[in-house]
Design a protein around this motif. Structure first.
Motif, PDB file in Angstrom:
ATOM      1  N   ILE A   1      38.522  39.602  31.346  1.00 55.22           N
ATOM      2  CA  ILE A   1      37.127  39.398  31.757  1.00 55.22           C
ATOM      3  C   ILE A   1      36.211  40.330  30.939  1.00 55.22           C
ATOM      4  O   ILE A   1      35.162  39.916  30.443  1.00 55.22           O
ATOM      5  CB  ILE A   1      36.978  39.664  33.273  1.00 55.22           C
ATOM      6  CG1 ILE A   1      37.756  38.616  34.073  1.00 55.22           C
ATOM      7  CG2 ILE A   1      35.509  39.691  33.700  1.00 55.22           C
ATOM      8  CD1 ILE A   1      37.955  38.943  35.551  1.00 55.22           C
TER       9      ILE A   1
ATOM     10  N   ILE B   1      35.768  32.458  36.592  1.00 51.49           N
ATOM     11  CA  ILE B   1      35.002  33.713  36.503  1.00 51.49           C
ATOM     12  C   ILE B   1      34.543  33.907  35.061  1.00 51.49           C
ATOM     13  O   ILE B   1      33.366  34.181  34.791  1.00 51.49           O
ATOM     14  CB  ILE B   1      35.863  34.919  36.963  1.00 51.49           C
ATOM     15  CG1 ILE B   1      36.245  34.769  38.439  1.00 51.49           C
ATOM     16  CG2 ILE B   1      35.125  36.242  36.720  1.00 51.49           C
ATOM     17  CD1 ILE B   1      37.194  35.841  38.972  1.00 51.49           C
TER      18      ILE B   1
ATOM     19  N   GLN C   1      26.899  41.440  37.529  1.00 50.71           N
ATOM     20  CA  GLN C   1      27.991  40.676  38.143  1.00 50.71           C
ATOM     21  C   GLN C   1      29.114  41.664  38.472  1.00 50.71           C
ATOM     22  O   GLN C   1      29.476  42.494  37.637  1.00 50.71           O
ATOM     23  CB  GLN C   1      28.485  39.598  37.176  1.00 50.71           C
ATOM     24  CG  GLN C   1      27.426  38.531  36.911  1.00 50.71           C
ATOM     25  CD  GLN C   1      27.889  37.510  35.876  1.00 50.71           C
ATOM     26  OE1 GLN C   1      28.283  37.877  34.768  1.00 50.71           O
ATOM     27  NE2 GLN C   1      27.836  36.235  36.230  1.00 50.71           N
TER      28      GLN C   1
ATOM     29  N   VAL D   1      33.052  42.038  39.876  1.00 53.32           N
ATOM     30  CA  VAL D   1      34.264  41.214  39.985  1.00 53.32           C
ATOM     31  C   VAL D   1      35.432  42.022  40.550  1.00 53.32           C
ATOM     32  O   VAL D   1      35.684  43.152  40.120  1.00 53.32           O
ATOM     33  CB  VAL D   1      34.707  40.704  38.580  1.00 53.32           C
ATOM     34  CG1 VAL D   1      35.799  39.648  38.715  1.00 53.32           C
ATOM     35  CG2 VAL D   1      33.540  40.187  37.762  1.00 53.32           C
TER      36      VAL D   1
ATOM     37  N   PHE E   1      32.205  38.136  42.448  1.00 53.53           N
ATOM     38  CA  PHE E   1      33.360  37.251  42.230  1.00 53.53           C
ATOM     39  C   PHE E   1      34.603  37.908  42.805  1.00 53.53           C
ATOM     40  O   PHE E   1      34.820  39.103  42.604  1.00 53.53           O
ATOM     41  CB  PHE E   1      33.627  37.046  40.728  1.00 53.53           C
ATOM     42  CG  PHE E   1      32.577  36.265  40.013  1.00 53.53           C
ATOM     43  CD1 PHE E   1      32.567  34.882  40.051  1.00 53.53           C
ATOM     44  CD2 PHE E   1      31.594  36.927  39.288  1.00 53.53           C
ATOM     45  CE1 PHE E   1      31.597  34.162  39.384  1.00 53.53           C
ATOM     46  CE2 PHE E   1      30.619  36.215  38.611  1.00 53.53           C
ATOM     47  CZ  PHE E   1      30.617  34.833  38.657  1.00 53.53           C
ATOM     48  N   ASP E   2      35.418  37.112  43.461  1.00 58.14           N
ATOM     49  CA  ASP E   2      36.707  37.581  43.949  1.00 58.14           C
ATOM     50  C   ASP E   2      37.775  36.686  43.312  1.00 58.14           C
ATOM     51  O   ASP E   2      37.827  35.481  43.591  1.00 58.14           O
ATOM     52  CB  ASP E   2      36.736  37.465  45.488  1.00 58.14           C
ATOM     53  CG  ASP E   2      38.073  37.889  46.081  1.00 58.14           C
ATOM     54  OD1 ASP E   2      39.008  38.197  45.323  1.00 58.14           O
ATOM     55  OD2 ASP E   2      38.178  37.915  47.328  1.00 58.14           O
ATOM     56  N   GLY E   3      38.594  37.291  42.458  1.00 56.68           N
ATOM     57  CA  GLY E   3      39.630  36.522  41.767  1.00 56.68           C
ATOM     58  C   GLY E   3      40.649  35.905  42.708  1.00 56.68           C
ATOM     59  O   GLY E   3      41.414  35.034  42.315  1.00 56.68           O
TER      60      GLY E   3
ATOM     61  N   ILE F   1      33.702  45.743  37.031  1.00 58.89           N
ATOM     62  CA  ILE F   1      34.998  45.194  37.458  1.00 58.89           C
ATOM     63  C   ILE F   1      35.768  46.240  38.252  1.00 58.89           C
ATOM     64  O   ILE F   1      35.867  47.401  37.852  1.00 58.89           O
ATOM     65  CB  ILE F   1      35.838  44.731  36.243  1.00 58.89           C
ATOM     66  CG1 ILE F   1      34.961  43.913  35.277  1.00 58.89           C
ATOM     67  CG2 ILE F   1      37.032  43.904  36.697  1.00 58.89           C
ATOM     68  CD1 ILE F   1      35.664  43.502  33.997  1.00 58.89           C
TER      69      ILE F   1
ATOM     70  N   PRO G   1      39.159  41.230  40.297  1.00 55.35           N
ATOM     71  CA  PRO G   1      40.059  40.227  39.713  1.00 55.35           C
ATOM     72  C   PRO G   1      41.325  39.991  40.535  1.00 55.35           C
ATOM     73  O   PRO G   1      41.727  40.845  41.330  1.00 55.35           O
ATOM     74  CB  PRO G   1      40.431  40.830  38.344  1.00 55.35           C
ATOM     75  CG  PRO G   1      39.462  41.929  38.098  1.00 55.35           C
ATOM     76  CD  PRO G   1      39.057  42.434  39.460  1.00 55.35           C
TER      77      PRO G   1
END
Ligand code: B12
Ligand code: SF4
Length: 481
Positions: free
Chosen positions: A82, A58, A8, A10, A48-50, A69, A12
């Motif tokens: 996270i 998330i 995953q 991310v 994932f885009d915060g 990250i 954030p």
């Protein structure tokens, strides 16, 4: 955990909202995901885009074997939250991005939930980290360039970075595959409905990075060096070749609408010598079927905006040039090693206007030695830029003395001279120092003004902008916190 190996990635949320927050997909993690997928087609990857998915959403979704990250100086606190939860759920946690590149050692020293940090380009290093973990051969990590990590005995290992001549050719890194965003794409599209580009008829807004590095610092004849607030992490200058540039634009654009491509390179229009004709080649590579369908927003420097270059920009389809004018005081521009003059600034907006290209004006307050006279000059200069140019908007910030920049070093030196050596050591050794606090320390020690005076002048510039119907950020956004 799933049976299939899962990573995953991310980006954030970073606090202050910009007009492109939640509208523009983060190309860094998309590029990483594309590279991993090209090497391991069966790998499960989730992005994932915060800026579009809330932090708790998330956190609730964390179930990867590896969680990577992407960190900036503004989203680090969210990244740590996270990381802690990912570690608690058994993942290997790896960080990368601009802030990670600079603070890799401190991060590993202070944050036990972080297993590894990648400096600079992430594609190859992340892939090799992934392979070492999938195969369980942790010895392999010793050979991964750009990687710092926690070894089995808990010691911190800092591997060498790739030298300039060893770094990947941008043309060999696969074009970021936006489809890897899956369901998030719909969210970006919805958020884009309220964006000013949508109102101007654009149907898609995406980013592309055609160059890494800075032509100004590489310029063979002048050796202008870096601007003192710059914290760019790249060495040298690498570029997509013009054919690959257009091929990537073709992969991104909306054939049924109008696409705005933000080329995030610093700067797009720079040349390293008189013979450097990259811009000309890109202009000549444009094909007529894209005309009216693709436009570009680019970063450019005022001293690069001569008519010859602007003609190429026009041919490419450039719609808006973001220029860091920073100040209306030449001495302040010299103090930050800007390498351009007030005359360059005025000529730039005039020349761009002549070819129907709009300018986004970026200002930086609290340059070294800033005082009420220099702030007043910035006000007057902004007025002149507005009167002579076609101004799309104005963004103003207080100087952010990012770690890695010359200004960061200047601040630490000043603190030591002011008998605040402990504070200087704390800032140097910490993995993160609050971005807004750093800005306030800078104002206190490096300028002859204060926040209330800066706000006073900013409000004056806001009134000016508003009287011309030009968008500008309010005073809340001058500092990062
Ligand atoms: C586009 C952009 C944005 C967009 C981001 C949204 C988006 N979805 O794209 C917007 C406008 C919203 C934005 C906001 C901000 N930004 Co910004 N932004 C950029 C910009 C221009 C391009 C970033 C980019 O796409 N690069 C291209 C990709 C391919 O490179 P990359 O992201 O660096 O990723 C590579 C490596 O870093 C590494 N990597 C990155 N992440 C990870 C993660 C892992 C696990 C690994 C292994 C590797 C890795 O591998 C990637 C591929 O090689 C950069 C400057 C620049 N030209 O790089 C500034 C930049 C990243 N932003 C910066 C800042 C300060 C901000 C803001 C704080 C501004 C503000 N005033 O609010 C906010 C913070 C947002 C946040 N969430 O933290 C700074 C960060 C400096 C620092 N040390 O922290 C930069 C470097 C500009 C500068 N002034 O120096 N930004
Ligand atoms: S801020 Fe200055 S040194 Fe940094 S990339 Fe831009 S022009 Fe180059």
């Amino acid at each position: 955990m799933n049976n299939k190996y899962k990573i995953q990635l991310v980006f954030p949320e970073g606090g202050s909202k910009l007009s492109s927050s939640g509208v523009l997909p983060p190309v860094g993690i998309i590029s990483l995901a594309t590279y991993l997928r090209s090497k391991r087609p069966n790998l499960e990857i989730q992005l994932f885009d915060g800026e579009v998915t809330a932090q708790d959403g998330i956190i609730a979704s964390l179930n990867g074997n590896i969680v990577g990250i992407s960190i900036t100086g503004a989203n680090y606190h969210n990244a740590l939250e996270i990381a802690k939860e990912a570690k608690r759920r058994g993942a290997k946690v790896i960080l990368g991005g601009s802030h990670a590149t600079v603070k890799h050692r401190q991060i590993l020293e202070k944050q036990t939930e972080i297993d590894a940090v990648v400096r600079a380009d992430g594609e190859t290093a992340l892939y090799e980290f992934l392979e070492a973990n999938i195969t369980g051969n942790h010895e392999k990590l010793r050979a991964v360039r750009n990687l710092s990590y926690r070894d089995a005995d808990d010691s911190i290992r800092v591997n060498p970075t790739l030298r300039k001549c060893e770094e990947s050719d941008l043309n060999d890194i696969p074009a970021p595959d936006y489809s890897l965003l899956g369901g998030l794409l719909e969210q970006y599209s919805q958020n884009f409905q309220n964006h000013s580009y949508r109102k101007e008829g654009y149907t898609r807004f995406v980013s592309l990075e055609s160059q890494k590095g800075c032509a100004k610092t590489e310029r063979e004849s002048e050796k202008k060096g870096r601007c003192s607030f710059c914290a760019r992490i790249d060495k040298g200058l690498r570029r997509l070749n013009p054919q690959e540039f257009w091929s990537r634009v073709r992969q991104l654009y909306d054939p049924d609408g109008k696409t705005m491509v933000w080329d995030v390179s610093d700067s797009f229009s720079g040349a390293i010598s008189e013979k450097d004709d990259w811009l000309k080649q890109v202009a000549e590579g444009n094909q007529s079927d894209l005309e009216g369908k693709v436009s570009f927003k680019i970063f450019g420097r005022a001293d690069e905006m001569d008519e010859k270059s602007i003609k190429y920009l026009k041919q490419i389809g450039v719609y808006e040039v973001f220029i860091g004018f920073e100040s209306g005081d030449q001495k302040k521009l010299d103090a930050i090693n800007k390498g351009s003059t007030l005359e360059d600034n005025l000529k730039a907006v005039e020349n761009l206007k002549k070819y129907g290209i709009q300018t986004y004006v970026s200002l930086v307050y609290a340059l070294p030695g800033e005082d009420s006279q220099s702030l007043e000059r910035t006000y007057q200069h902004t007025k002149e830029l507005i009167e002579r140019g076609k101004i799309a908007g104005i963004g103003a910030r207080v100087l952010f003395p990012l770690a890695w920049s010359v200004d960061h070093q200047r601040l630490l030196r000043k603190l030591r001279e002011s008998e605040k050596a402990d504070l200087a050591e704390e800032i140097k050794n910490c993995d993160y120092y609050d971005a807004g606090d750093l800005q306030r320390l800078w104002i206190e020690h490096m300028t002859n003004t204060d926040m209330s005076e800066i706000i006073k002048y900013h409000k004056k510039i806001m009134n000016l902008a508003e009287s011309y119907g030009i968008n500008i950020n309010d005073e809340q956004r001058l500092c990062l916190s």
